[in-house]
Design a protein around this motif. Structure first.
Motif, mmCIF file in Angstrom:
data_model
loop_
_atom_site.group_PDB
_atom_site.id
_atom_site.type_symbol
_atom_site.label_atom_id
_atom_site.label_comp_id
_atom_site.label_asym_id
_atom_site.label_seq_id
_atom_site.Cartn_x
_atom_site.Cartn_y
_atom_site.Cartn_z
ATOM 1 N N LYS A 164 -83.927 -14.794 21.926
ATOM 2 C CA LYS A 164 -83.303 -16.004 22.448
ATOM 3 C C LYS A 164 -82.108 -15.714 23.348
ATOM 4 N N GLN A 165 -81.437 -14.583 23.136
ATOM 5 C CA GLN A 165 -80.306 -14.237 23.970
ATOM 6 C C GLN A 165 -80.718 -13.371 25.160
ATOM 7 N N GLN A 166 -81.539 -12.370 24.909
ATOM 8 C CA GLN A 166 -81.857 -11.410 25.963
ATOM 9 C C GLN A 166 -82.858 -11.934 26.984
ATOM 10 N N HIS A 167 -83.872 -12.646 26.499
ATOM 11 C CA HIS A 167 -84.987 -13.005 27.372
ATOM 12 C C HIS A 167 -84.897 -14.415 27.962
ATOM 13 N N MET A 168 -84.081 -15.289 27.377
ATOM 14 C CA MET A 168 -84.049 -16.683 27.822
ATOM 15 C C MET A 168 -82.827 -16.934 28.696
ATOM 16 N N ASN A 169 -82.759 -16.212 29.802
ATOM 17 C CA ASN A 169 -81.720 -16.390 30.821
ATOM 18 C C ASN A 169 -82.417 -16.626 32.153
ATOM 19 N N PRO A 170 -82.506 -17.875 32.602
ATOM 20 C CA PRO A 170 -83.283 -18.169 33.804
ATOM 21 C C PRO A 170 -82.609 -17.621 35.063
ATOM 22 N N VAL A 171 -83.444 -17.279 36.049
ATOM 23 C CA VAL A 171 -82.927 -16.873 37.355
ATOM 24 C C VAL A 171 -82.828 -18.109 38.255
ATOM 25 N N TRP A 172 -81.825 -18.085 39.152
ATOM 26 C CA TRP A 172 -81.687 -19.208 40.090
ATOM 27 C C TRP A 172 -81.330 -18.737 41.496
ATOM 28 N N GLY A 173 -81.252 -17.429 41.711
ATOM 29 C CA GLY A 173 -80.952 -16.934 43.046
ATOM 30 C C GLY A 173 -80.887 -15.415 43.064
ATOM 31 N N ILE A 174 -80.595 -14.906 44.232
ATOM 32 C CA ILE A 174 -80.454 -13.469 44.434
ATOM 33 C C ILE A 174 -79.053 -13.204 44.951
ATOM 34 N N GLY A 175 -78.379 -12.209 44.370
ATOM 35 C CA GLY A 175 -77.037 -11.895 44.822
ATOM 36 C C GLY A 175 -76.165 -11.382 43.704
ATOM 37 N N ASP A 176 -74.869 -11.342 43.966
ATOM 38 C CA ASP A 176 -73.877 -10.866 43.018
ATOM 39 C C ASP A 176 -73.220 -12.073 42.351
ATOM 40 N N PRO A 177 -73.267 -12.173 41.015
ATOM 41 C CA PRO A 177 -72.684 -13.351 40.354
ATOM 42 C C PRO A 177 -71.186 -13.504 40.607
ATOM 43 N N ARG A 178 -70.519 -12.425 41.038
ATOM 44 C CA ARG A 178 -69.094 -12.556 41.365
ATOM 45 C C ARG A 178 -68.885 -13.348 42.654
ATOM 46 N N ASP A 179 -69.940 -13.475 43.447
ATOM 47 C CA ASP A 179 -69.846 -14.189 44.723
ATOM 48 C C ASP A 179 -70.565 -15.532 44.689
ATOM 49 N N ALA A 180 -70.988 -15.985 43.513
ATOM 50 C CA ALA A 180 -71.763 -17.227 43.398
ATOM 51 C C ALA A 180 -71.164 -18.107 42.312
ATOM 52 N N ASP A 181 -71.499 -19.372 42.352
ATOM 53 C CA ASP A 181 -70.960 -20.313 41.366
ATOM 54 C C ASP A 181 -71.988 -21.420 41.132
ATOM 55 N N LEU A 182 -72.672 -21.356 39.991
ATOM 56 C CA LEU A 182 -73.665 -22.375 39.657
ATOM 57 C C LEU A 182 -73.018 -23.743 39.507
ATOM 58 N N LEU A 183 -71.821 -23.776 38.973
ATOM 59 C CA LEU A 183 -71.129 -25.056 38.804
ATOM 60 C C LEU A 183 -70.823 -25.696 40.153
ATOM 61 N N GLU A 184 -70.535 -24.878 41.149
ATOM 62 C CA GLU A 184 -70.291 -25.421 42.489
ATOM 63 C C GLU A 184 -71.555 -26.069 43.045
ATOM 64 N N LEU A 185 -72.683 -25.439 42.794
ATOM 65 C CA LEU A 185 -73.955 -26.017 43.234
ATOM 66 C C LEU A 185 -74.193 -27.364 42.551
ATOM 67 N N LEU A 186 -73.916 -27.427 41.252
ATOM 68 C CA LEU A 186 -74.083 -28.682 40.522
ATOM 69 C C LEU A 186 -73.141 -29.760 41.057
ATOM 70 N N ALA A 187 -71.883 -29.370 41.288
ATOM 71 C CA ALA A 187 -70.909 -30.337 41.798
ATOM 72 C C ALA A 187 -71.327 -30.858 43.161
ATOM 73 N N ASP A 188 -71.834 -29.983 44.016
ATOM 74 C CA ASP A 188 -72.324 -30.418 45.325
ATOM 75 C C ASP A 188 -73.439 -31.444 45.169
ATOM 76 N N SER A 189 -74.331 -31.223 44.213
ATOM 77 C CA SER A 189 -75.427 -32.172 43.981
ATOM 78 C C SER A 189 -74.914 -33.537 43.562
ATOM 79 N N ALA A 190 -73.758 -33.545 42.884
ATOM 80 C CA ALA A 190 -73.169 -34.815 42.443
ATOM 81 C C ALA A 190 -72.205 -35.400 43.465
ATOM 82 N N GLY A 191 -71.972 -34.669 44.564
ATOM 83 C CA GLY A 191 -71.080 -35.156 45.599
ATOM 84 C C GLY A 191 -69.616 -35.053 45.252
ATOM 85 N N ILE A 192 -69.251 -34.073 44.433
ATOM 86 C CA ILE A 192 -67.857 -33.872 44.060
ATOM 87 C C ILE A 192 -67.499 -32.402 44.233
ATOM 88 N N ALA A 193 -66.218 -32.086 44.152
ATOM 89 C CA ALA A 193 -65.757 -30.710 44.286
ATOM 90 C C ALA A 193 -65.784 -30.016 42.931
#
Length: 426
Positions: A164-193
């Motif tokens: 449940k911990q090792q295998h159930m981590n979905p992928v959502w992009g390619i890149g370095d997680p230090r340069d990405a922000d899933l929460l920012e993507l969600l906020a953009d979808s909601a029209g907020i910062a």
């Protein structure tokens, strides 16, 4: 409404309800379009008769108070739940390694993990900004739990084991997680910062639309049938009851709770005070005092509607050898000697009469003695309020899968019986 029209509308409701918050909001939208008035819990409720609703987080309660209701008028309550098993986004959700962007998720309830593999999934739920404003959010297909190729696990078909911990981590992009922000993507979808987001409750949701298929179009597959099939049936029935109810009828109530899949112990769950508070305020608006409130509850009845199990043709030994419900055979009447379901003899007789008068078939369900029996909000409601309660539901295969299966006819039958339940004076 025909069975096919009903199932098409159920598919539309499920598509608009990727999270419990969306399910409550979409239900409220449909009710308001039918003339129901939304109330706020912090306001005074002064109206006596009419059609009303209140939303608390991912839960919805709506009711019809007839013109001649008195302080001792009983309630006819359909209880259901808006949540479904799956995955919930963790804090610090942007993770990843080896060039992949991944999402940190926590398992919610008891999903069939393997059913979520290799599917296009979205994120949905609620973001709350620092000013306290809540924002619903739902993304297009974004994530995937990729399965390991058989070339790298030759024994996979002999038994798939998912950590449940090792295998159930979905992928959502390619890149370095230090340069990405899933929460920012969600906020953009909601029209907020993203910087304005102070908290969130977000789940992973299957994005594939519902589909009618099979010989003679007998089957319907979709995510979240457990338990949006019951919530939708209650919505359809209550809207109709609001248009046709007798002025001398009972007070019809739809109570769609959140958090059933994790035990219902929350302010919006069936173990919380939400329903009791609403019933108390309805009776109070009719002038009820303590004695009259108790008389009203004694005259009340609750149908706990939650999906149940149809007999699986490949695992028939897991079912009771005699009581074997099928898809298309009508709603289930769920029975358990240990009160995991609340149905008793008077309740069973009442359901039989109701279905007979509504010209709806029904089937009895009981577990195999060596199989642990699940439970519903029924025992919680009966224990909390003392109202006679029965357990019913749409028969399914693949319960708790990312995509479940029901018969096309059964949700329509449940809605038809529920409409009569809401309006019947007897």
């Amino acid at each position: 409404m025909t069975a096919l029209q009903h199932i098409t509308d159920l598919g539309a409701y499920i598509g608009a309800s990727p999270s419990s918050f969306h399910a409550a909001a979409e239900g409220a939208t449909r009710l308001e379009a039918a003339g129901f008035v939304r109330l706020e819990e912090a306001d005074a409720w002064t109206a006596r008769e009419g059609k009303f609703l209140v939303v608390r987080d991912g839960a919805l309660i709506a009711w019809v108070t007839p013109a001649n209701a008195t302080p001792v008028t009983g309630f006819r309550i359909l209880g259901a739940h808006t949540d479904s098993p799956g995955f919930k986004l963790k804090p610090k959700p942007t993770t990843g390694r080896h060039g992949w962007l991944q999402a940190g998720v926590e398992i919610y309830g008891g999903p069939l993990l393997n059913s979520w593999l290799d599917r296009e999934l979205g994120l949905a739920g609620k973001l709350v900004t620092h000013d306290g404003v809540e924002h619903l959010v739902s993304t297009a297909p974004l994530l995937r739990f990729p399965q390991l190729a058989i070339h790298l696990d030759r024994a996979v078909n002999d038994g798939l084991a998912l950590d449940k911990q090792q295998h159930m981590n979905p992928v959502w992009g390619i890149g370095d997680p230090r340069d990405a922000d899933l929460l920012e993507l969600l906020a953009d979808s909601a029209g907020i910062a993203a910087a304005d987001v102070g908290g969130y409750d977000v789940v992973v949701a299957d994005t594939q639309p519902g589909s009618v298929f099979g010989a003679d179009g007998a089957f319907f597959a979709a995510g979240r049938l457990d338990n949006l099939s019951s919530v939708h049936a209650g919505l359809v029935a209550l809207i109709r009851a609001g248009a046709t109810a007798s002025p001398d009828g009972p007070i019809a109530v739809l109570a769609a709770f959140d958090h059933e899949e994790v035990g219902s112990a929350s302010r919006s769950g069936a173990s919380g005070p939400f329903l009791e508070d609403v019933l108390h305020r309805i009776s109070g608006g009719l002038g009820a005092q303590s004695e009259e409130r108790r008389r009203a509850l004694a005259a009340s009845f609750c149908v706990s509607a939650d999906a149940g199990h149809a007999v699986h043709p490949n695992y028939a030994e897991r079912h009771d050898p005699v009581n074997r419900p099928i898809l298309g055979g009508g709603p289930l009447l769920k029975i358990n000697a240990n009160q995991r379901y609340t149905t008793d003899a008077p309740g069973a007789a009442y359901w039989a009469r109701l279905c007979r008068e509504a010209r709806v078939p029904y089937q009895e369900f009981v577990s195999n003695n060596v199989m642990p029996c699940g439970s519903t909000i029924g025992p919680l409601t009966a224990t909390r309020l003392g109202i006679r309660t029965i357990d019913v539901g749409t028969p399914l295969l693949s319960m708790h899968s990312a995509r479940e299966l029901c018969g096309v006819e059964d949700p329509h039958h449940l809605a038809t019986a529920t409409e009569l339940f809401f309006t019947s004076i007897r």
